[in-house]
Scaffold this motif. Structure first.
Motif, PDB file in Angstrom:
ATOM      1  N   PRO A 225       0.849  -1.193   0.000  1.00 19.60           N
ATOM      2  CA  PRO A 225       0.000   0.000   0.000  1.00 19.60           C
ATOM      3  C   PRO A 225       0.885   1.244   0.000  1.00 19.60           C
ATOM      4  O   PRO A 225       1.832   1.336   0.790  1.00 19.60           O
ATOM      5  CB  PRO A 225      -0.794  -0.127   1.303  1.00 19.60           C
ATOM      6  CG  PRO A 225      -0.746  -1.586   1.639  1.00 19.60           C
ATOM      7  CD  PRO A 225       0.602  -2.041   1.172  1.00 19.60           C
ATOM      8  N   VAL A 226       0.606   2.194  -0.893  1.00 18.91           N
ATOM      9  CA  VAL A 226       1.457   3.378  -0.985  1.00 18.91           C
ATOM     10  C   VAL A 226       0.708   4.683  -0.755  1.00 18.91           C
ATOM     11  O   VAL A 226       1.329   5.691  -0.413  1.00 18.91           O
ATOM     12  CB  VAL A 226       2.197   3.452  -2.344  1.00 18.91           C
ATOM     13  CG1 VAL A 226       3.254   2.362  -2.423  1.00 18.91           C
ATOM     14  CG2 VAL A 226       1.240   3.366  -3.519  1.00 18.91           C
ATOM     15  N   MET A 227      -0.610   4.693  -0.957  1.00 17.43           N
ATOM     16  CA  MET A 227      -1.320   5.935  -0.691  1.00 17.43           C
ATOM     17  C   MET A 227      -2.813   5.694  -0.586  1.00 17.43           C
ATOM     18  O   MET A 227      -3.346   4.670  -1.044  1.00 17.43           O
ATOM     19  CB  MET A 227      -1.022   6.999  -1.745  1.00 17.43           C
ATOM     20  CG  MET A 227      -1.417   6.660  -3.154  1.00 17.43           C
ATOM     21  SD  MET A 227      -0.738   7.908  -4.307  1.00 17.43           S
ATOM     22  CE  MET A 227      -1.399   7.304  -5.861  1.00 17.43           C
ATOM     23  N   VAL A 228      -3.477   6.655   0.021  1.00 13.00           N
ATOM     24  CA  VAL A 228      -4.926   6.682   0.130  1.00 13.00           C
ATOM     25  C   VAL A 228      -5.439   7.626  -0.951  1.00 13.00           C
ATOM     26  O   VAL A 228      -5.030   8.787  -1.019  1.00 13.00           O
ATOM     27  CB  VAL A 228      -5.371   7.164   1.521  1.00 13.00           C
ATOM     28  CG1 VAL A 228      -6.886   7.222   1.609  1.00 13.00           C
ATOM     29  CG2 VAL A 228      -4.791   6.265   2.603  1.00 13.00           C
ATOM     30  N   ASN A 229      -6.299   7.126  -1.794  1.00 15.93           N
ATOM     31  CA  ASN A 229      -6.849   7.901  -2.904  1.00 15.93           C
ATOM     32  C   ASN A 229      -8.178   8.509  -2.458  1.00 15.93           C
ATOM     33  O   ASN A 229      -9.064   7.797  -1.985  1.00 15.93           O
ATOM     34  CB  ASN A 229      -7.043   6.970  -4.102  1.00 15.93           C
ATOM     35  CG  ASN A 229      -7.510   7.681  -5.352  1.00 15.93           C
ATOM     36  OD1 ASN A 229      -8.594   8.239  -5.382  1.00 15.93           O
ATOM     37  ND2 ASN A 229      -6.700   7.618  -6.390  1.00 15.93           N
ATOM     38  N   VAL A 230      -8.298   9.827  -2.595  1.00 21.51           N
ATOM     39  CA  VAL A 230      -9.512  10.550  -2.199  1.00 21.51           C
ATOM     40  C   VAL A 230     -10.049  11.295  -3.410  1.00 21.51           C
ATOM     41  O   VAL A 230      -9.331  12.110  -4.010  1.00 21.51           O
ATOM     42  CB  VAL A 230      -9.231  11.541  -1.053  1.00 21.51           C
ATOM     43  CG1 VAL A 230     -10.495  12.312  -0.693  1.00 21.51           C
ATOM     44  CG2 VAL A 230      -8.682  10.819   0.163  1.00 21.51           C
ATOM     45  N   LYS A 231     -11.280  11.028  -3.789  1.00 17.00           N
ATOM     46  CA  LYS A 231     -11.907  11.737  -4.905  1.00 17.00           C
ATOM     47  C   LYS A 231     -12.476  13.061  -4.403  1.00 17.00           C
ATOM     48  O   LYS A 231     -13.041  13.134  -3.318  1.00 17.00           O
ATOM     49  CB  LYS A 231     -13.016  10.889  -5.529  1.00 17.00           C
ATOM     50  CG  LYS A 231     -12.546   9.565  -6.110  1.00 17.00           C
ATOM     51  CD  LYS A 231     -13.709   8.795  -6.685  1.00 17.00           C
ATOM     52  CE  LYS A 231     -13.253   7.516  -7.364  1.00 17.00           C
ATOM     53  NZ  LYS A 231     -12.739   6.526  -6.398  1.00 17.00           N
ATOM     54  N   ALA A 232     -12.362  14.104  -5.235  1.00 14.62           N
ATOM     55  CA  ALA A 232     -12.821  15.423  -4.796  1.00 14.62           C
ATOM     56  C   ALA A 232     -13.227  16.277  -5.990  1.00 14.62           C
ATOM     57  O   ALA A 232     -12.663  16.151  -7.079  1.00 14.62           O
ATOM     58  CB  ALA A 232     -11.726  16.129  -4.006  1.00 14.62           C
ATOM     59  N   LEU A 233     -14.178  17.160  -5.746  1.00 14.27           N
ATOM     60  CA  LEU A 233     -14.533  18.162  -6.750  1.00 14.27           C
ATOM     61  C   LEU A 233     -13.437  19.213  -6.867  1.00 14.27           C
ATOM     62  O   LEU A 233     -13.193  19.754  -7.948  1.00 14.27           O
ATOM     63  CB  LEU A 233     -15.859  18.832  -6.384  1.00 14.27           C
ATOM     64  CG  LEU A 233     -17.107  17.943  -6.382  1.00 14.27           C
ATOM     65  CD1 LEU A 233     -18.288  18.728  -5.822  1.00 14.27           C
ATOM     66  CD2 LEU A 233     -17.415  17.446  -7.788  1.00 14.27           C
ATOM     67  N   ASP A 234     -12.790  19.525  -5.753  1.00 10.80           N
ATOM     68  CA  ASP A 234     -11.749  20.554  -5.705  1.00 10.80           C
ATOM     69  C   ASP A 234     -10.503  19.975  -5.042  1.00 10.80           C
ATOM     70  O   ASP A 234     -10.260  20.196  -3.843  1.00 10.80           O
ATOM     71  CB  ASP A 234     -12.271  21.768  -4.925  1.00 10.80           C
ATOM     72  CG  ASP A 234     -11.334  22.971  -5.004  1.00 10.80           C
ATOM     73  OD1 ASP A 234     -10.166  22.786  -5.398  1.00 10.80           O
ATOM     74  OD2 ASP A 234     -11.775  24.086  -4.646  1.00 10.80           O
TER      75      ASP A 234
END
Length: 246
Positions: free
Chosen positions: A5-14
């Motif tokens: 695991p290398v990162m946490v992916n967060v979806k965002a409008l901005d």
């Protein structure tokens, strides 16, 4: 073979705004290597970081639904005063209180500026050396099954498994934990938060993806098109991506 695991992916409008929030909340820095905003320790962009899980905030056109994310971050604190200071600071940065049915608990449940839940924990001895992110927490129906899958999928070590809770941590016993908590609700919508995994140098990404499918992973089409990463779900439908080695 195994993946890290290398990162946490967060979806965002901005993404820049959400990235700034998380950088200031964690005492890290926000970097803009391309279309995404990557949040990692201050002092210059290092990727993949050898210890921490960075946060990669990626742009999406769809706003978040009202459904609770099944993946969230727990933030570590070192004292009651530190916890109070951190809660006050993230609220000043744009965090808001969140009610996920937690009741009377010793930690504080909040949401980032786009509604992604996270917890500021009370001081815990287990988190004394994790850094600012104590754990990535995943809601699930069967922690034992999740421990089997993720323990085989990654090079992280399984530390604890019960019918209610499973805990993994890196083989170096450093950085945040990965925790699976049994919850009564079921997954109904794609999460705004997921893990990204990376093969080690010299390992074959296609072979790793084939191995994951044999363990119970399923291919996922999010309309991503022709991209160098592979989108999958674990046996309970949690999304994750296998990145291409750089």
């Amino acid at each position: 073979m195994a993946l890290r695991p290398v990162m946490v992916n967060v979806k965002a409008l901005d993404p820049p705004a959400v990235g700034r929030f998380w950088a200031q909340a964690l005492g890290w820095s926000a970097y803009n290597p391309g279309a995404t905003t990557y949040v990692g320790p201050a002092g210059g962009l290092v990727w993949p970081d050898p210890v921490v899980l960075g946060i990669d905030v990626v742009p999406v056109p769809e706003p978040r639904t009202a459904t609770k994310n099944r993946v969230h971050l727990d933030l570590a604190t070192t004292s009651a005063a530190h916890r109070a200071e951190l809660v006050a600071r993230v609220k000043a940065l744009g965090a808001t209180p969140a009610d996920v049915g937690q009741g009377d608990v010793p930690w504080t449940v909040l949401a980032d500026p786009e509604g992604n839940e996270f917890c500021v924990l009370e001081p815990r001895e287990a988190h004394r050396d994790t850094g600012p992110v104590a754990a990535v927490v995943v809601d699930c129906a069967d922690p034992r099954a999740m421990a089997r899958f993720w323990g085989e999928a990654t090079d992280w070590t399984v530390h604890e498994v019960t019918g209610e809770h499973a805990v993994l941590r890196s083989a170096q016993d450093a950085g945040p934990y990965l925790e699976f908590l049994r919850t009564p609700d079921v997954k109904t919508v794609p999460d705004r938060v997921h893990l990204d995994l990376l093969p080690y140098p010299g390992d074959d990404k296609a072979a790793e993806v084939t191995r994951l499918r044999a363990l119970g992973a399923t291919d996922l089409d999010l309309g991503q098109g022709d991209v160098p990463w592979t989108c999958l779900t674990d046996p309970e439908g949690h999304e994750f991506c296998v990145l291409a080695p750089s």
